[in-house]
Design an enzyme around this catalytic site. Structure first.
Site, short mmCIF file in Angstrom:
data_model
loop_
_atom_site.label_atom_id
_atom_site.label_comp_id
_atom_site.label_asym_id
_atom_site.label_seq_id
_atom_site.Cartn_x
_atom_site.Cartn_y
_atom_site.Cartn_z
N ASP A 106 -10.16 4.29 2.90
CA ASP A 106 -9.37 5.28 2.44
C ASP A 106 -9.14 6.31 3.38
O ASP A 106 -9.77 6.26 4.47
CB ASP A 106 -9.96 6.12 1.31
N ASP A 109 -1.70 15.63 1.58
CA ASP A 109 -0.63 16.24 0.83
C ASP A 109 -1.06 17.52 0.36
O ASP A 109 0.10 18.18 -0.37
CB ASP A 109 -0.71 15.18 -0.62
N ASP A 151 -3.25 6.58 -0.59
CA ASP A 151 -2.16 7.04 -1.22
C ASP A 151 -1.41 8.12 -0.73
O ASP A 151 -0.66 9.18 -1.26
CB ASP A 151 -2.67 7.78 -2.60
N ASP A 192 -7.52 10.36 2.98
CA ASP A 192 -7.88 11.72 2.65
C ASP A 192 -9.44 11.96 2.23
O ASP A 192 -9.64 11.15 1.30
CB ASP A 192 -7.01 12.37 1.74
N ASP A 212 -13.81 7.98 -1.09
CA ASP A 212 -14.33 9.34 -1.88
C ASP A 212 -13.88 9.29 -3.43
O ASP A 212 -14.37 9.91 -4.11
CB ASP A 212 -13.91 10.57 -1.04
#
Ligand code: MG
Ligand code: ZN
Length: 249
Positions: free
Chosen positions: A14, A25, A109, A16, A189
């Protein structure tokens, strides 16, 4: 008969709060020193969130607002380049890039512009064979346009624009490696990582960040509910480095 070790290792990161310690973001909302503008951006973003717009739609509206306020592509990229990949995680990436039969991918994402900017300025973009994220690009007017990665209608655990389990499974089936010859190490996370973690098998590992929502979802109750995967709770510092090295000794 002794079980033979998987021949290949796939690291799925992942982004972030996993490869970096920030959320790209929300970091973008701090793009200026002007507190009034920051306040306007945050207020607008919150009102879109409150009206139940999806995350990607909120980002699309935010980029439009930023464009109307004359934030240029150069400024946006330069701001993202302020995000540091912490030293231990950089060392892990350098280490893994030298290991045989090892592949690194990102499933996030965030969006392509943010992630590419940060990877490139650390010189580590070449280590990843694929970055699965929401496609974004600056148009000829300098507006950052973002699209959903895909449309998820089948997985209730994942947001409508991204099922990380589906992405991971498709990546593995396209790589033409026998699943029994592959061990997956999934690092994450957040709650959006749970679905991918849940789909893993006995020879696989989940490294979940301590104190974050993925770690709390991987509770012993859920583990006995079907997850047959090795779970490592980590601060993503030197403890993660030690774990990664242990996979190759
Ligand atoms: Mg995350
Ligand atoms: Zn899913």
């Amino acid at each position: 008969m002794a079980q033979s070790l998987p021949k290949r290792t796939l690291f799925a990161f992942d982004f972030d709060h996993t490869l970096i310690d920030d959320n790209t973001d929300t970091f973008i909302l701090e793009i200026t020193d002007d507190v009034n503008i920051i306040c306007n951006l945050k207020t607008a973003f919150q009102s879109w969130r409150n009206s139940n717009l999806g995350w990607t739609e909120c980002m699309r509206l935010l980029f439009k607002l930023m464009h109307s306020l004359s934030f240029s592509p150069e400024l946006i990229v330069a701001h993202m380049e302020k995000i540091k990949i912490p030293e231990e995680r950089l060392r892990i990436l350098h280490f893994l890039s030298k290991q045989p039969d090892t592949e690194l991918i990102i499933i996030s994402d965030s969006n392509t512009v943010f992630i590419d900017s940060i990877l490139k300025c650390h010189g580590v973009d070449k280590y990843f064979t694929r970055v699965y994220t929401n496609p974004a690009k600056f148009n000829t007017e300098g507006l950052l346009e973002i699209e959903a990665y895909h449309v998820n209608t089948s997985c209730p655990l994942s947001p409508p624009n991204m099922c990380k389990d589906l992405i991971l499974r498709e990546h593995i089936s396209n790589s033409l490696v026998e699943r029994s010859n592959l061990r997956v190490v999934y690092l994450g996370d957040g709650s959006g990582d749970f679905c991918a973690a849940k789909g893993l098998f006995m020879q696989d590992f989940v490294a979940a960040r301590k104190g974050y929502s993925l770690a709390s979802k991987l509770s012993p109750i859920q583990i006995t509910g079907g997850i047959a995967v090795n779970i490592i709770l980590s601060d993503f510092g030197e403890d993660l480095e030690t774990f990664v090295h242990s996979l190759y000794t």
